[in-house]
Design a protein around this motif. Structure first.
Motif, PDB file in Angstrom:
ATOM      1  N   ILE A 190      40.031  36.122  -1.446  1.00 26.62           N
ATOM      2  CA  ILE A 190      41.238  35.560  -2.048  1.00 26.62           C
ATOM      3  C   ILE A 190      40.923  35.080  -3.458  1.00 26.62           C
ATOM      4  O   ILE A 190      39.803  34.646  -3.747  1.00 26.62           O
ATOM      5  N   VAL A 191      41.903  35.177  -4.329  1.00 31.11           N
ATOM      6  CA  VAL A 191      41.823  34.622  -5.683  1.00 31.11           C
ATOM      7  C   VAL A 191      42.937  33.599  -5.793  1.00 31.11           C
ATOM      8  O   VAL A 191      44.097  33.898  -5.501  1.00 31.11           O
ATOM      9  N   TYR A 192      42.593  32.383  -6.196  1.00 31.45           N
ATOM     10  CA  TYR A 192      43.576  31.303  -6.172  1.00 31.45           C
ATOM     11  C   TYR A 192      43.291  30.295  -7.278  1.00 31.45           C
ATOM     12  O   TYR A 192      42.229  30.336  -7.930  1.00 31.45           O
ATOM     13  N   GLY A 193      44.241  29.407  -7.491  1.00 34.55           N
ATOM     14  CA  GLY A 193      44.099  28.378  -8.518  1.00 34.55           C
ATOM     15  C   GLY A 193      44.080  26.986  -7.924  1.00 34.55           C
ATOM     16  O   GLY A 193      44.590  26.754  -6.820  1.00 34.55           O
ATOM     17  N   GLU A 194      43.479  26.068  -8.654  1.00 29.82           N
ATOM     18  CA  GLU A 194      43.496  24.645  -8.326  1.00 29.82           C
ATOM     19  C   GLU A 194      43.861  23.891  -9.604  1.00 29.82           C
ATOM     20  O   GLU A 194      43.441  24.286 -10.692  1.00 29.82           O
ATOM     21  N   VAL A 195      44.640  22.837  -9.479  1.00 30.98           N
ATOM     22  CA  VAL A 195      45.120  22.106 -10.652  1.00 30.98           C
ATOM     23  C   VAL A 195      44.521  20.711 -10.679  1.00 30.98           C
ATOM     24  O   VAL A 195      44.442  20.028  -9.649  1.00 30.98           O
ATOM     25  N   ASN A 196      44.082  20.311 -11.874  1.00 32.11           N
ATOM     26  CA  ASN A 196      43.408  19.032 -12.086  1.00 32.11           C
ATOM     27  C   ASN A 196      42.270  18.856 -11.076  1.00 32.11           C
ATOM     28  O   ASN A 196      41.424  19.710 -10.966  1.00 32.11           O
ATOM     29  N   GLU A 197      42.253  17.787 -10.329  1.00 34.16           N
ATOM     30  CA  GLU A 197      41.120  17.517  -9.434  1.00 34.16           C
ATOM     31  C   GLU A 197      41.326  18.034  -8.011  1.00 34.16           C
ATOM     32  O   GLU A 197      40.477  17.809  -7.143  1.00 34.16           O
ATOM     33  N   HIS A 198      42.422  18.707  -7.770  1.00 34.20           N
ATOM     34  CA  HIS A 198      42.692  19.183  -6.411  1.00 34.20           C
ATOM     35  C   HIS A 198      41.672  20.236  -5.986  1.00 34.20           C
ATOM     36  O   HIS A 198      41.312  21.123  -6.768  1.00 34.20           O
ATOM     37  N   GLU A 199      41.204  20.145  -4.747  1.00 35.04           N
ATOM     38  CA  GLU A 199      40.275  21.127  -4.192  1.00 35.04           C
ATOM     39  C   GLU A 199      40.859  21.707  -2.907  1.00 35.04           C
ATOM     40  O   GLU A 199      41.251  20.968  -2.007  1.00 35.04           O
ATOM     41  N   VAL A 200      40.920  23.011  -2.834  1.00 28.19           N
ATOM     42  CA  VAL A 200      41.454  23.687  -1.659  1.00 28.19           C
ATOM     43  C   VAL A 200      40.360  23.772  -0.594  1.00 28.19           C
ATOM     44  O   VAL A 200      39.285  24.321  -0.855  1.00 28.19           O
ATOM     45  N   PRO A 201      40.594  23.220   0.593  1.00 25.41           N
ATOM     46  CA  PRO A 201      39.595  23.340   1.664  1.00 25.41           C
ATOM     47  C   PRO A 201      39.507  24.781   2.150  1.00 25.41           C
ATOM     48  O   PRO A 201      40.524  25.434   2.378  1.00 25.41           O
ATOM     49  N   LEU A 202      38.291  25.275   2.303  1.00 25.56           N
ATOM     50  CA  LEU A 202      38.075  26.646   2.723  1.00 25.56           C
ATOM     51  C   LEU A 202      37.566  26.700   4.154  1.00 25.56           C
ATOM     52  O   LEU A 202      36.911  25.766   4.621  1.00 25.56           O
ATOM     53  N   PRO A 203      37.854  27.776   4.856  1.00 21.43           N
ATOM     54  CA  PRO A 203      37.443  27.884   6.261  1.00 21.43           C
ATOM     55  C   PRO A 203      35.941  28.121   6.395  1.00 21.43           C
ATOM     56  O   PRO A 203      35.253  28.534   5.445  1.00 21.43           O
ATOM     57  N   ASP A 221      46.028  18.166 -23.508  1.00 19.93           N
ATOM     58  CA  ASP A 221      45.742  18.928 -22.279  1.00 19.93           C
ATOM     59  C   ASP A 221      45.928  18.073 -21.020  1.00 19.93           C
ATOM     60  O   ASP A 221      44.988  17.877 -20.241  1.00 19.93           O
ATOM     61  N   PRO A 222      47.133  17.559 -20.764  1.00 19.14           N
ATOM     62  CA  PRO A 222      47.332  16.656 -19.621  1.00 19.14           C
ATOM     63  C   PRO A 222      47.239  17.330 -18.252  1.00 19.14           C
ATOM     64  O   PRO A 222      47.005  16.656 -17.249  1.00 19.14           O
ATOM     65  N   VAL A 223      47.439  18.637 -18.202  1.00 19.91           N
ATOM     66  CA  VAL A 223      47.347  19.367 -16.937  1.00 19.91           C
ATOM     67  C   VAL A 223      46.432  20.571 -17.144  1.00 19.91           C
ATOM     68  O   VAL A 223      46.658  21.379 -18.041  1.00 19.91           O
ATOM     69  N   THR A 224      45.389  20.663 -16.347  1.00 19.69           N
ATOM     70  CA  THR A 224      44.456  21.778 -16.466  1.00 19.69           C
ATOM     71  C   THR A 224      44.274  22.445 -15.102  1.00 19.69           C
ATOM     72  O   THR A 224      44.495  21.828 -14.058  1.00 19.69           O
ATOM     73  N   GLY A 225      43.866  23.681 -15.129  1.00 21.70           N
ATOM     74  CA  GLY A 225      43.648  24.407 -13.894  1.00 21.70           C
ATOM     75  C   GLY A 225      42.303  25.100 -13.906  1.00 21.70           C
ATOM     76  O   GLY A 225      41.618  25.154 -14.930  1.00 21.70           O
ATOM     77  N   ARG A 226      41.913  25.605 -12.758  1.00 24.62           N
ATOM     78  CA  ARG A 226      40.737  26.464 -12.653  1.00 24.62           C
ATOM     79  C   ARG A 226      41.069  27.570 -11.671  1.00 24.62           C
ATOM     80  O   ARG A 226      41.957  27.429 -10.825  1.00 24.62           O
ATOM     81  N   ILE A 227      40.352  28.669 -11.780  1.00 23.24           N
ATOM     82  CA  ILE A 227      40.605  29.837 -10.938  1.00 23.24           C
ATOM     83  C   ILE A 227      39.342  30.144 -10.150  1.00 23.24           C
ATOM     84  O   ILE A 227      38.241  30.160 -10.705  1.00 23.24           O
ATOM     85  N   ARG A 228      39.517  30.378  -8.845  1.00 22.75           N
ATOM     86  CA  ARG A 228      38.363  30.587  -7.974  1.00 22.75           C
ATOM     87  C   ARG A 228      38.529  31.851  -7.138  1.00 22.75           C
ATOM     88  O   ARG A 228      39.650  32.300  -6.871  1.00 22.75           O
ATOM     89  N   LEU A 229      37.404  32.378  -6.758  1.00 23.74           N
ATOM     90  CA  LEU A 229      37.330  33.514  -5.848  1.00 23.74           C
ATOM     91  C   LEU A 229      36.610  33.045  -4.591  1.00 23.74           C
ATOM     92  O   LEU A 229      35.557  32.417  -4.670  1.00 23.74           O
ATOM     93  N   ALA A 230      37.179  33.328  -3.434  1.00 25.68           N
ATOM     94  CA  ALA A 230      36.526  33.014  -2.161  1.00 25.68           C
ATOM     95  C   ALA A 230      36.531  34.269  -1.308  1.00 25.68           C
ATOM     96  O   ALA A 230      37.451  35.088  -1.397  1.00 25.68           O
ATOM     97  N   TRP A 231      35.506  34.426  -0.486  1.00 21.74           N
ATOM     98  CA  TRP A 231      35.430  35.617   0.341  1.00 21.74           C
ATOM     99  C   TRP A 231      34.769  35.304   1.674  1.00 21.74           C
ATOM    100  O   TRP A 231      34.024  34.336   1.816  1.00 21.74           O
TER     101      TRP A 231
END
Length: 319
Positions: free
Chosen positions: A142-155, A263-273
């Motif tokens: 999956i390719v997804y984004g996270e905004v500011n300090e949010h972290e998506v929990p992965l399985p 830059d009040p809102v920033t994002g990052r892009i991640r790859l998980a597999w």
């Protein structure tokens, strides 16, 4: 009424989202329809599954029991599909994404051939759904984004790598808007504007926007949530809304993109597999394809090209 898989999915989605409204958006139904469905499910299970709590809806003891069983059943059904697919010859690599600018270029990258392996790509509006389906074996990566300090929990069983460590969100507004003449826009100048809400509501984006606006002294008027790009751009061109945007986004007729001061809102892009589905080499090829796709879009906007050149620490590893 007998319980079906869709009913179990609805219960799980309500628990994941924390509210009926958010769950309804992810399921693509209206909130009244989901509320009616929940009442029918509760009639079968024999009692309330959720109660309104301090942070939204929370499962009751019965609800927690049903959730545990529902997740187990759904996991088994997902595993059935994944294992059957693994036995099929020439199975394609399945990639899930949220709607990122780099996706258009990613599909054109020759690396995605991966020694002749077929690739399928599906779009999702929910990062939570992407992660869950990765864990269930429906996606290999999956390719997804996270905004500011949010972290998506992965399985469990998933590996992840950051593609783009940071990008500053900018503003898309009508080319006729008085602020369009400015090189940078202060968030406080947008206090009276109607906003297009972000398509994804579980990547930290909505919270980041509300928090940034609160810091600027106002609460944003979130009026529209539209997944169709053309309609999204047409409403902005008509002056009916402004929206946050990735800084690599392409031009759209009647609109302009402008950076936000500070830059009040920033994002990052991640790859998980799923490490059981992709080899280290395949994951590396996919990483490079996605990273090159992003870099190819940096020059879409001169202000982002300048920011990018000044921040080599966020560049992906392509050497």
């Amino acid at each position: 009424m007998q319980l079906e898989l869709r009913h179990l999915q609805a219960v799980c989605r309500i628990a994941e989202a924390g509210s009926l409204g958010a769950a309804a958006r992810r399921l693509g139904v209206s909130q009244p329809a989901l509320s009616a469905q929940l009442r029918r499910i509760e009639a079968v299970t024999g009692g309330e599954l959720f109660v309104r709590g301090r942070n939204g809806v929370e499962p009751t003891a019965l609800g927690q029991f049903v959730l545990t069983k529902a997740r187990r059943v759904l996991s088994e059904m997902d595993a059935l599909g994944a294992e059957a697919r693994a036995l099929a010859p020439g199975a394609p690599l399945r990639l899930g994404c949220i709607l990122l600018v780099l996706l258009d270029g990613l599909l054109a990258q020759t690396d995605l051939a991966m020694s002749g392996r077929e690739i399928t790509v599906d779009l999702e509006d929910s990062v939570t759904a992407l992660a869950r389906m990765l864990g269930a074996g429906r996606y290999d990566a999956i390719v997804y984004g996270e905004v500011n300090e949010h972290e998506v929990p992965l399985p469990e069983g998933a590996l992840a790598r950051t593609l783009i460590a940071k990008e500053p969100f900018c503003i898309r507004l009508s080319a006729q808007h008085p602020l369009a003449a400015l090189e940078h826009i202060d968030l406080t100048d947008l206090a009276d504007e109607p906003w297009m809400t972000l398509v994804e509501d579980d990547d930290g984006g909505p919270e980041a926007l509300v928090a940034a606006c609160a810091k600027a002294g106002f609460s944003p008027l979130l009026r529209y949530r539209i997944t169709d790009r053309k309609l999204h751009y047409d409403l902005i061109a008509a002056g009916r809304a402004v929206s946050l945007s990735q800084p690599t986004a392409p031009a759209a007729a009647g609109t302009v993109l402008r950076p936000l001061a500070g830059d009040p809102v920033t994002g990052r892009i991640r790859l998980a597999w799923n490490r059981a589905a992709l080899s280290a080499r395949q994951a590396e090829l996919l990483y490079r394809a996605a990273a090159r796709s992003y870099v190819a879009d940096v020059g879409n906007n001169a202000f982002h090209q300048a920011w990018w050149d000044a921040h080599p620490e966020v560049h992906p590893a392509l050497d």
